[in-house]
Design an enzyme around this catalytic site. Structure first.
Site, short mmCIF file in Angstrom:
data_model
loop_
_atom_site.label_atom_id
_atom_site.label_comp_id
_atom_site.label_asym_id
_atom_site.label_seq_id
_atom_site.Cartn_x
_atom_site.Cartn_y
_atom_site.Cartn_z
N GLY A 1 -28.83 15.00 17.55
CA GLY A 1 -29.28 13.93 17.05
C GLY A 1 -29.72 13.76 15.81
O GLY A 1 -29.57 12.37 15.24
N GLU B 1 -4.81 7.41 -2.06
CA GLU B 1 -3.73 8.19 -2.83
C GLU B 1 -2.65 8.58 -1.86
O GLU B 1 -2.11 9.94 -1.81
CB GLU B 1 -4.36 9.34 -3.64
CG GLU B 1 -5.28 8.59 -4.76
CD GLU B 1 -5.32 9.77 -5.88
OE1 GLU B 1 -4.83 10.46 -5.95
OE2 GLU B 1 -6.60 9.47 -6.31
N GLY C 1 0.90 -1.22 -0.07
CA GLY C 1 0.07 0.01 -0.01
C GLY C 1 0.76 1.23 -0.02
O GLY C 1 1.24 1.79 -1.16
N ARG D 1 -33.19 25.83 13.70
CA ARG D 1 -33.31 25.01 15.11
C ARG D 1 -33.50 25.86 16.05
O ARG D 1 -32.42 26.82 16.16
CB ARG D 1 -32.24 23.92 15.11
CG ARG D 1 -32.17 23.41 16.53
CD ARG D 1 -33.18 22.38 16.61
NE ARG D 1 -33.16 21.53 17.55
CZ ARG D 1 -34.20 20.55 17.78
NH1 ARG D 1 -35.10 20.62 17.35
NH2 ARG D 1 -33.71 19.73 18.81
#
Length: 384
Positions: free
Chosen positions: A340, A363, A131, A268
């Site tokens: 939540g 990458e 890798g 909210r």
């Protein structure tokens, strides 16, 4: 360094922003659920010239610069990160590698269908035990007359199932370590290449990721990209450009999460007022905005250096490192602001959070970027 975008760059950004938000974004959550490959998105991107952005017009491309490209890529990522990663590998690594290292015949044969979107490109470097250290790869390509016979297994290949053309690295001389790696152009219908099962991923779920298995896969000599032993150089050069693309993807997802958090905070209400009125939240928003802007400038700096023919390896790694870690912080904060609701699929922030996680890994991990950057620091004699 400050940047004044050209009229053409601003036009590209505006055009792609409108297209991505009107056409790509509405189906992104459904694709995340079904893992359906965004073939129709890619077709529309090709029609707009976005699958051959840096390919010269003589090969059917748009001939855009890197700055224009990363601006476009960030807008696609804002709408759908899965579509953006396919676009990024296709443009940054596949098209650019063929453009810079291909023969005239290879450019004519492959760049035109890549730019037209009739071929989608993939890049196969990673292996099960190779890798971060590509010199450990065990795939081998043995010369046999006018062919190479390729055997090996590549892992975690983006667009592995749906790509029509794959740039594959393999050792042609085991004694030369990384200097013994060569690069090949392998077509999907090439006998001897099989696609393994798709990975069931945390994020980027509409982008297929799979192993590619090569068993006595015969590749014509004319499909070797560059000379024998050039594979490591070709791969690293491609990844330099690809890392600017990862920064752009990170920027797009972070901006989407940020905008969602700002909108939610203005809607909210708690304790008799919108939560956007609370100082603690406003400071979170300020930090997120600052980090996004810093990532944007690092991305543009690396792209600007590349466009001007200057060395940009270290700057590409800086942009990738900072932007990929930034997007993980920003999406986490955006989810926190949603409370939540951010943990549910009712709002897109949970998808942004999942999509962002891989940006510090593929990458070149964050740790590898730090190796690249520190190596350049200690090699730069101007600092002494």
């Amino acid at each position: 360094m400050s940047f004044k975008l050209t009229e053409e760059q601003l036009m590209i950004q505006s055009m792609v922003r409108d297209f991505a938000r009107e056409v790509i974004a509405p189906t992104a959550m459904e694709r995340d659920r079904t893992t359906e490959f965004p073939a129709d998105n890619l077709k529309r991107l090709a029609e707009l010239g976005l699958l051959g952005m840096m390919v010269p017009p003589e090969y059917g491309g748009a001939g855009a610069d890197t700055v224009g490209y990363v601006l476009a890529l960030a807008e696609v990522a804002y709408a759908c990160a899965s579509t953006a990663v396919i676009m990024s590998v296709h443009n940054s690594i596949v098209c650019e590698s063929i453009l810079h290292y291909g023969t005239a015949e290879q450019k004519d044969r492959y760049l035109k269908p890549l730019a037209a979107g009739t071929l989608i490109g993939a890049f196969a470097l990673t292996e099960p035990n190779a890798g971060s250290d590509p010199s450990r790869q065990t795939s081998k390509a043995i010369r046999d007359g006018d062919f190479y016979v390729l055997n090996g297994r590549k892992r975690f290949i983006t667009t592995g199932r749906n790509a029509g053309l794959i740039i594959v690295t393999a050792k042609t001389n085991e004694e030369m370590y990384h200097r013994g790696i060569s690069t090949f152009l392998v077509k999907r219908d090439n006998p001897g290449m099989k696609v393994g099962p798709l990975e069931d991923k945390m994020g980027l779920r509409a982008s297929d990721t799979a192993d590619l298995i090569f068993e006595d896969c015969r590749i014509p000599l004319e499909d070797r990209l560059g000379q024998e032993g050039d594979g490591f150089k070709i791969a690293m050069t491609g990844l330099d450009g690809g890392r600017i693309g990862i920064a752009a993807q990170s920027l797009g997802v972070a901006q989407a999460a940020f905008d969602a958090a700002v909108r939610y905070s203005q809607e909210r209400e708690q304790f008799g007022q919108t939560i956007s009125k609370f100082q603690g939240l406003r400071w979170m928003i300020a930090d997120m905005a600052t980090e996004i802007e810093a990532a944007r400038l690092l991305m543009l700096s690396a792209a600007h250096l590349k466009d001007n023919g200057e060395r940009y390896t270290s700057q590409a790694s800086m942009a990738k490192l900072f932007a990929s870690e930034m997007v993980n912080r920003v999406t986490a904060q955006a989810l926190q602001i949603h409370g939540g609701y951010g943990f549910t699929k009712e709002y897109p922030v949970e998808r942004y959070y999942r999509d962002a996680r891989v940006f510090t890994i593929y990458e070149g991990t964050s740790e590898i970027q730090r190796v690249v950057i520190s190596n350049h620091v200690f090699k730069d004699k101007r600092r002494l």
